[in-house]
Motif scaffolding. Structure first.
Motif, PDB file in Angstrom:
ATOM      1  N   SER A  46      78.210  38.045  39.560  1.00 44.42           N
ATOM      2  CA  SER A  46      77.700  39.171  38.778  1.00 44.42           C
ATOM      3  C   SER A  46      78.530  39.434  37.530  1.00 44.42           C
ATOM      4  O   SER A  46      78.054  40.044  36.571  1.00 44.42           O
ATOM      5  CB  SER A  46      77.660  40.435  39.638  1.00 44.42           C
ATOM      6  OG  SER A  46      78.963  40.776  40.090  1.00 44.42           O
ATOM      7  N   ARG A  47      79.760  38.966  37.514  1.00 44.96           N
ATOM      8  CA  ARG A  47      80.611  39.173  36.338  1.00 44.96           C
ATOM      9  C   ARG A  47      80.136  38.354  35.133  1.00 44.96           C
ATOM     10  O   ARG A  47      80.637  38.561  34.024  1.00 44.96           O
ATOM     11  CB  ARG A  47      82.054  38.822  36.683  1.00 44.96           C
ATOM     12  CG  ARG A  47      82.661  39.747  37.724  1.00 44.96           C
ATOM     13  CD  ARG A  47      84.068  39.346  38.076  1.00 44.96           C
ATOM     14  NE  ARG A  47      84.635  40.252  39.089  1.00 44.96           N
ATOM     15  CZ  ARG A  47      85.836  40.098  39.639  1.00 44.96           C
ATOM     16  NH1 ARG A  47      86.598  39.073  39.270  1.00 44.96           N
ATOM     17  NH2 ARG A  47      86.269  40.949  40.542  1.00 44.96           N
ATOM     18  N   MET A  76      73.353  44.494  38.324  1.00 47.48           N
ATOM     19  CA  MET A  76      74.720  44.509  38.831  1.00 47.48           C
ATOM     20  C   MET A  76      74.905  45.596  39.885  1.00 47.48           C
ATOM     21  O   MET A  76      75.523  45.370  40.936  1.00 47.48           O
ATOM     22  CB  MET A  76      75.690  44.702  37.667  1.00 47.48           C
ATOM     23  CG  MET A  76      77.162  44.614  38.042  1.00 47.48           C
ATOM     24  SD  MET A  76      77.835  46.193  38.612  1.00 47.48           S
ATOM     25  CE  MET A  76      77.563  47.199  37.172  1.00 47.48           C
ATOM     26  N   SER A  80      75.686  44.923  43.850  1.00 49.26           N
ATOM     27  CA  SER A  80      76.917  45.476  44.436  1.00 49.26           C
ATOM     28  C   SER A  80      76.637  46.354  45.649  1.00 49.26           C
ATOM     29  O   SER A  80      77.528  46.579  46.479  1.00 49.26           O
ATOM     30  CB  SER A  80      77.673  46.283  43.373  1.00 49.26           C
ATOM     31  OG  SER A  80      76.911  47.396  42.961  1.00 49.26           O
ATOM     32  N   THR A  88      83.293  45.780  40.142  1.00 47.73           N
ATOM     33  CA  THR A  88      82.059  46.390  39.653  1.00 47.73           C
ATOM     34  C   THR A  88      82.264  47.302  38.449  1.00 47.73           C
ATOM     35  O   THR A  88      81.540  47.187  37.462  1.00 47.73           O
ATOM     36  CB  THR A  88      81.362  47.148  40.793  1.00 47.73           C
ATOM     37  OG1 THR A  88      80.976  46.213  41.798  1.00 47.73           O
ATOM     38  CG2 THR A  88      80.132  47.867  40.266  1.00 47.73           C
ATOM     39  N   THR A  91      82.900  45.141  35.446  1.00 44.40           N
ATOM     40  CA  THR A  91      81.704  44.402  35.050  1.00 44.40           C
ATOM     41  C   THR A  91      80.719  45.311  34.332  1.00 44.40           C
ATOM     42  O   THR A  91      80.114  44.927  33.322  1.00 44.40           O
ATOM     43  CB  THR A  91      81.033  43.779  36.282  1.00 44.40           C
ATOM     44  OG1 THR A  91      81.973  42.970  36.987  1.00 44.40           O
ATOM     45  CG2 THR A  91      79.850  42.923  35.873  1.00 44.40           C
TER      46      THR A  91
END
Length: 370
Positions: A46-47, A76, A80, A88, A91
């Motif tokens: 997700s980063r 995102m 998460s 998170t 990001t």
């Protein structure tokens, strides 16, 4: 019909590729989201979500870019909730920051594209003034023209041509300014405008070429001194008297015209050399006119050296006389269409010099009747 069908197929193929490219930011977002949802937390795909709005800035307007950034932020957060990610907040901050930067970059890109569009409009207008469309028929002479820029983005260059219906017959001009950039364009415009003004008044080609010589010299004096050595031009003037069945050629250092008569090819080299424009002070004021038969059904090709200096991958020059033996009997428009296609094919799609050409055919007498 075959050419039209091929064009439609190419258009559909390139149109499909363009749609895929435009959708690539969405595809990247979905790919990253899928990887983030299906891989362990430690990998944290997700980063990579900030890459999507950054990519969108290169091809999308501002609002869609911002909306994609918001969508990435939602993706995102959703990912998460199922796979806790210690990064998170970082990001999310990265997505917001990159989206804002991408929106600004998209705004700047759109402004530059608008400026480029306006510049191209001006260039197209200048092209129309410098190389205005020629009449396809003057009296009993058919005329077709071709212009190819060496660079795909270019609109204008140092090659020029013109035609005029004068009391002395149909007069044609083609030439090539040595040099590059705006100075070459300015010199070409100066010579072309001088021809347009004097072709109707000068009773012989020698007087006309001397007017062009004076114009080129004055233009050279008016420009910065470090550019002056580049400002000379080769030129060729042809005069086809009304009903005379011959043509007069004054060739000032230009590539020789090619004639087609009943399937036979003649390359008309000048008997005596004439001085290129703006070189009279160095080489002397010498001009000689050649006269050659030009009967109904005959065809003449005049061109700039970009045609004969086109090279293939082996470095061989384009064999124009041999090519004319195969295609010389084609009508003027068809002849130039074939020349356009074959030059691009011969060079592998990349031209090293601008190309200009005129195909001229003397009409049969029965074609002149209404």
């Amino acid at each position: 019909m075959m050419r039209s069908g091929q064009h439609r197929r190419h258009h559909r193929r390139y149109g499909g590729q363009r749609q895929i490219v435009l959708l690539s930011p969405v595809l990247v977002t979905l790919l990253i989201a899928g990887l983030a949802a299906s891989t362990p937390r430690e990998i944290a795909f997700s980063r990579l979500l900030p890459a999507a709005p950054a990519l969108a800035a290169a091809m999308w307007p501002v609002l869609p870019t911002v909306l994609l950034g918001a969508f990435c932020l939602l993706v995102m957060v959703g990912v998460s909730s199922f796979h806790s990610d210690l990064g998170t907040p970082y990001t999310a901050a990265a997505i917001v920051a990159v989206t804002l930067a991408a929106a600004y970059a998209s705004h700047l890109r759109l402004r530059r594209e608008e400026m480029l569009f306006q510049v191209r409009l001006v260039a197209d207008a200048a092209q129309t003034v410098l190389l205005r469309p020629l009449p396809r028929r003057i009296q009993d002479v058919d005329i077709e023209s071709l212009y190819l820029a060496a660079q795909e983005q270019a609109r204008i260059g140092g090659d020029f041509y013109e035609a005029a219906d004068t009391p002395y017959g149909v007069r044609l001009l083609i030439g090539d300014v040595r040099g590059k950039g705006l100075s070459a364009v300015g010199a070409a415009a100066a010579v072309t405008n001088c021809f347009r003004e004097n072709a109707y008044d000068q009773p012989d080609l020698t007087g006309l070429i001397r007017r062009l010589q004076i114009t080129m010299t004055r233009y050279s004096v008016a420009i910065p001194a470090d550019d002056q050595p580049e400002h000379f031009a080769t030129a060729l003037i042809a005069e086809i008297p009304h009903g005379g069945e011959h043509v007069r050629i004054l060739n000032c250092g230009h590539p020789p015209p090619v004639f087609v008569r009943n399937g036979r090819i003649q390359v008309l080299e000048p008997r005596h050399a004439s001085t290129p424009l703006n070189l009279a002070a160095l080489l002397g004021d010498h001009y000689h006119v050649d006269t050659v038969a030009f009967a109904p059904g005959d065809q003449m090709l005049i061109y700039t050296d970009g045609v004969t200096e086109t090279r293939d991958r082996a470095g061989e020059f384009f064999p124009l006389p041999d090519w004319m033996r195969r295609h010389g009997m084609a009508p003027p428009r068809e002849l130039l269409d074939h020349l356009h296609t074959d030059l691009l094919r011969y060079s592998g799609g990349r031209l090293d010099d601008d190309i200009a050409a005129l195909a001229v055919r003397c009409r049969h007498t029965w074609l002149q009747r209404p």
